[in-house]
Design a protein around this motif. Structure first.
Motif, mmCIF file in Angstrom:
data_model
loop_
_atom_site.group_PDB
_atom_site.id
_atom_site.type_symbol
_atom_site.label_atom_id
_atom_site.label_comp_id
_atom_site.label_asym_id
_atom_site.label_seq_id
_atom_site.Cartn_x
_atom_site.Cartn_y
_atom_site.Cartn_z
ATOM 1 N N PRO A 290 0.684 -1.194 0.029
ATOM 2 C CA PRO A 290 0.092 -0.226 -0.174
ATOM 3 C C PRO A 290 0.961 1.168 0.073
ATOM 4 C CG PRO A 290 0.096 -1.061 2.048
ATOM 5 C CD PRO A 290 0.858 -1.991 1.218
ATOM 6 N N PRO A 291 0.453 2.412 -0.836
ATOM 7 C CA PRO A 291 1.296 3.539 -0.799
ATOM 8 C C PRO A 291 1.248 4.070 0.737
ATOM 9 C CG PRO A 291 -0.531 3.471 -2.473
ATOM 10 C CD PRO A 291 -0.680 2.095 -1.754
ATOM 11 N N GLY A 292 2.581 4.574 1.211
ATOM 12 C CA GLY A 292 2.398 5.172 2.468
ATOM 13 C C GLY A 292 2.281 4.203 3.556
ATOM 14 N N GLY A 293 2.377 2.824 3.100
ATOM 15 C CA GLY A 293 2.435 1.825 4.175
ATOM 16 C C GLY A 293 3.752 1.436 4.738
ATOM 17 N N TYR A 294 4.864 1.999 4.428
ATOM 18 C CA TYR A 294 6.334 1.432 4.710
ATOM 19 C C TYR A 294 7.133 2.712 4.345
ATOM 20 C CZ TYR A 294 6.386 0.370 -0.005
ATOM 21 O OH TYR A 294 6.588 0.304 -1.202
ATOM 22 N N TYR A 295 8.425 2.605 5.165
ATOM 23 C CA TYR A 295 9.351 3.466 4.575
ATOM 24 C C TYR A 295 10.583 2.581 3.944
ATOM 25 C CZ TYR A 295 8.605 7.424 7.928
ATOM 26 O OH TYR A 295 8.277 8.416 8.358
ATOM 27 N N LEU A 296 11.014 2.980 2.785
ATOM 28 C CA LEU A 296 11.947 2.214 2.074
ATOM 29 C C LEU A 296 13.430 2.569 2.450
ATOM 30 C CD1 LEU A 296 12.872 0.402 -0.182
ATOM 31 C CD2 LEU A 296 12.579 2.136 -1.825
ATOM 32 N N SER A 297 14.429 1.763 2.731
ATOM 33 C CA SER A 297 15.811 2.279 2.871
ATOM 34 C C SER A 297 16.509 1.559 1.949
ATOM 35 C CB SER A 297 16.083 1.876 4.427
ATOM 36 O OG SER A 297 17.329 2.244 4.683
ATOM 37 N N LEU A 298 17.127 2.189 1.106
ATOM 38 C CA LEU A 298 18.278 1.680 -0.056
ATOM 39 C C LEU A 298 19.350 2.169 0.534
ATOM 40 C CD1 LEU A 298 16.682 2.933 -3.291
ATOM 41 C CD2 LEU A 298 16.661 0.766 -2.327
ATOM 42 N N LEU A 299 20.192 0.960 0.540
ATOM 43 C CA LEU A 299 21.602 0.864 1.236
ATOM 44 C C LEU A 299 22.672 0.811 0.099
ATOM 45 C CD1 LEU A 299 20.708 -1.598 3.987
ATOM 46 C CD2 LEU A 299 20.696 0.858 4.093
ATOM 47 N N SER A 300 23.685 1.279 0.155
ATOM 48 C CA SER A 300 24.790 1.603 -0.648
ATOM 49 C C SER A 300 26.048 1.204 -0.092
ATOM 50 C CB SER A 300 25.010 2.818 -1.414
ATOM 51 O OG SER A 300 25.364 3.638 -0.151
ATOM 52 N N GLN A 301 26.029 0.701 1.233
ATOM 53 C CA GLN A 301 27.114 0.335 2.136
ATOM 54 C C GLN A 301 28.021 -1.177 1.599
ATOM 55 O OE1 GLN A 301 24.471 0.299 5.480
ATOM 56 N NE2 GLN A 301 25.249 -1.469 6.168
ATOM 57 N N TYR A 302 27.346 -1.761 0.484
ATOM 58 C CA TYR A 302 27.904 -3.151 0.268
ATOM 59 C C TYR A 302 29.485 -3.029 0.217
ATOM 60 C CZ TYR A 302 29.357 -7.299 -1.821
ATOM 61 O OH TYR A 302 29.926 -8.717 -1.984
ATOM 62 N N THR A 303 30.101 -3.962 0.991
ATOM 63 C CA THR A 303 31.590 -4.111 1.026
ATOM 64 C C THR A 303 31.827 -5.656 0.907
ATOM 65 O OG1 THR A 303 31.914 -1.988 2.418
ATOM 66 C CG2 THR A 303 33.865 -3.503 2.222
ATOM 67 N N PRO A 304 32.507 -6.052 0.015
ATOM 68 C CA PRO A 304 32.953 -7.562 0.006
ATOM 69 C C PRO A 304 33.499 -7.828 1.308
ATOM 70 C CG PRO A 304 33.943 -6.618 -1.807
ATOM 71 C CD PRO A 304 33.407 -5.319 -1.056
ATOM 72 N N ALA A 305 33.144 -9.254 1.890
ATOM 73 C CA ALA A 305 33.590 -9.529 3.101
ATOM 74 C C ALA A 305 33.327 -11.103 3.240
ATOM 75 C CB ALA A 305 32.694 -8.955 4.439
ATOM 76 N N TYR A 306 34.012 -11.780 4.090
ATOM 77 C CA TYR A 306 33.939 -13.022 4.372
ATOM 78 C C TYR A 306 33.952 -14.018 2.843
ATOM 79 C CZ TYR A 306 32.588 -17.344 6.896
ATOM 80 O OH TYR A 306 32.549 -18.709 7.357
ATOM 81 N N GLN A 307 32.986 -14.797 2.336
ATOM 82 C CA GLN A 307 33.092 -15.634 1.204
ATOM 83 C C GLN A 307 32.967 -14.637 0.011
ATOM 84 O OE1 GLN A 307 29.966 -18.243 2.047
ATOM 85 N NE2 GLN A 307 31.116 -19.583 3.514
ATOM 86 N N ALA A 308 32.767 -13.465 0.304
ATOM 87 C CA ALA A 308 32.730 -12.716 -1.016
ATOM 88 C C ALA A 308 33.963 -12.107 -1.510
ATOM 89 C CB ALA A 308 31.633 -11.286 -0.657
ATOM 90 N N VAL A 309 34.864 -12.005 -0.597
ATOM 91 C CA VAL A 309 36.064 -11.600 -1.020
ATOM 92 C C VAL A 309 36.870 -12.558 -2.218
ATOM 93 C CG1 VAL A 309 38.757 -11.015 -0.098
ATOM 94 C CG2 VAL A 309 36.555 -10.633 1.359
ATOM 95 N N GLY A 310 37.126 -12.119 -3.287
ATOM 96 C CA GLY A 310 37.477 -12.759 -4.304
ATOM 97 C C GLY A 310 36.617 -13.413 -5.338
ATOM 98 N N HIS A 311 35.394 -13.421 -4.845
ATOM 99 C CA HIS A 311 34.123 -13.967 -5.566
ATOM 100 C C HIS A 311 34.228 -13.177 -6.993
ATOM 101 C CE1 HIS A 311 29.897 -14.755 -6.778
ATOM 102 N NE2 HIS A 311 30.087 -15.881 -6.160
ATOM 103 N N PRO A 312 33.801 -13.664 -8.066
ATOM 104 C CA PRO A 312 33.850 -13.048 -9.538
ATOM 105 C C PRO A 312 32.785 -12.103 -9.471
ATOM 106 C CG PRO A 312 33.109 -15.722 -9.428
ATOM 107 C CD PRO A 312 33.654 -15.362 -8.199
ATOM 108 N N GLN A 313 31.567 -12.297 -8.741
ATOM 109 C CA GLN A 313 30.514 -11.298 -8.671
ATOM 110 C C GLN A 313 30.436 -10.514 -7.612
ATOM 111 O OE1 GLN A 313 29.374 -14.671 -9.674
ATOM 112 N NE2 GLN A 313 29.984 -13.958 -11.764
ATOM 113 N N LEU A 314 30.779 -11.112 -6.437
ATOM 114 C CA LEU A 314 30.692 -10.186 -5.020
ATOM 115 C C LEU A 314 31.862 -9.603 -4.765
ATOM 116 C CD1 LEU A 314 28.657 -12.747 -3.226
ATOM 117 C CD2 LEU A 314 27.466 -10.854 -4.220
ATOM 118 N N GLY A 315 32.921 -9.949 -5.167
ATOM 119 C CA GLY A 315 34.367 -9.342 -4.803
ATOM 120 C C GLY A 315 34.563 -7.981 -5.038
ATOM 121 N N ARG A 316 33.548 -7.030 -5.392
ATOM 122 C CA ARG A 316 33.787 -5.789 -5.736
ATOM 123 C C ARG A 316 32.858 -4.706 -4.945
ATOM 124 N NH1 ARG A 316 30.300 -3.544 -9.118
ATOM 125 N NH2 ARG A 316 29.258 -5.054 -10.720
ATOM 126 N N ARG A 317 33.203 -3.469 -4.847
ATOM 127 C CA ARG A 317 32.015 -2.610 -4.334
ATOM 128 C C ARG A 317 31.089 -2.320 -5.096
ATOM 129 N NH1 ARG A 317 33.870 0.997 -0.441
ATOM 130 N NH2 ARG A 317 31.764 1.899 -0.699
#
Length: 312
Positions: A241-268
């Motif tokens: 529903p319109p006005g039924g929630y807040y949306l929070s879009l996050l840009s803070q992604y940083t490769p961590a743990y198993q994402a380090v060196g991953h072909p898709q996840l290994g970058r900002r």
């Protein structure tokens, strides 16, 4: 086990708290989440870096969100920045009575709310703690979760939870399977988020700008997945529903743990990726909530897990 017992501590003997429905007897062995039948907590302290309506508008001022990080996780995403807690299960086992004391201590320290982070696999103990605290706890209680929830559990929590802060991570089951071993993620998360919005109603904000009740849907933009992010935004526009929630879009992604060196996840993520998702949200009229600055990946978002507030 009858559904009416879904928040009973008997649930630990054949666990069905999350959509994995693993059925583990957690008195004998951990479930997928790594949880046993005794609640485990890694940190319980005031946190300044949630959305302003949760942590307060002034990060340098008093107060904050009374954040309790529970060990283990029902998703265990391979890029999790809190991997020491979610994957490695760091924390200390405590009683439900001790957990109630922690809630009340955070309130006495000036917490604006009790913020339960990844609590699903310990909900029976949490409900017992909330019952123990009773009317002494007079601040809102929030669930901060990955969105991978059962609607039956959400309904059972209706009398306990004021604020819902779910992630809505993926639309594509291929992504959710690869990154969170949950091909059914969107099927469950979409129903769960809709149920949260239905139960909580439109956001209620007090005179200080703090949320008293409502839903904040969080979405972390992932590298290479901006089209999936936009599909999620379109689903929100068409189904919530319109006005039924807040949306929070996050840009803070940083490769961590198993994402380090991953072909898709290994970058900002790139500026283009994030801004294209933000622009899509604005074009859809989803402009109530929060959008991070591209430079928002800061150490404060990942607090130290050192048992602060857990040990007596």
């Amino acid at each position: 086990m009858a559904e009416q017992d879904i928040l009973s501590e008997n649930q630990y003997r054949g666990c069905r708290l999350c959509p994995r429905m693993c059925g583990a007897d957690r008195a004998l062995r951990p479930g997928f989440c790594s949880g046993t039948d005794r609640v485990k907590v890694a940190r319980a302290a005031l946190h300044k870096w949630e959305e302003p309506c949760i942590s307060g508008p002034d990060p340098e001022g008093p107060g904050g969100s009374g954040t309790v990080f529970f060990s283990g996780c029902t998703l265990r995403c391979r890029f999790c920045q809190n991997y020491t807690v979610s994957h490695e299960n760091f924390g200390r086992e405590i009683s439900a009575a001790r957990l109630a004391d922690i809630f009340l201590r955070l309130q006495s320290q000036g917490a604006y709310n009790i913020n339960l982070v990844t609590p699903t696999h310990y909900l029976p103990s949490i409900v017992r703690a909330l019952d123990t605290a009773g009317d002494r706890l007079q601040i809102p209680v929030a669930v901060n979760c990955g969105g991978y929830e059962r609607t039956q559990v959400i309904e059972a929590l209706a009398g306990y939870i004021d604020i819902w802060m779910p992630d809505l991570k993926y639309f594509d089951p291929g992504l959710s399977s690869a990154y969170s071993a949950a091909p059914d993620y969107f099927a469950h998360a979409s129903r769960a988020v809709a149920k949260m919005v239905e139960l909580a109603g439109p956001p209620v904000i007090d005179s200080r700008g703090l949320m008293r009740s409502g839903v904040i849907i969080r979405h972390l933009v992932l590298p290479g997945a901006r089209k999936d992010s936009i599909r999620l935004l379109r689903w929100m526009k068409e189904n919530l529903p319109p006005g039924g929630y807040y949306l929070s879009l996050l840009s803070q992604y940083t490769p961590a743990y198993q994402a380090v060196g991953h072909p898709q996840l290994g970058r900002r993520i790139t500026t283009y990726e994030y801004e294209s998702v933000v622009n899509a949200a604005l074009d859809l009229g989803l402009d109530t909530g929060y959008m991070q600055k591209k430079s928002s990946a800061r150490e404060e978002y990942t607090p130290p897990f050192d048992l602060e507030g857990v040990e007596e």
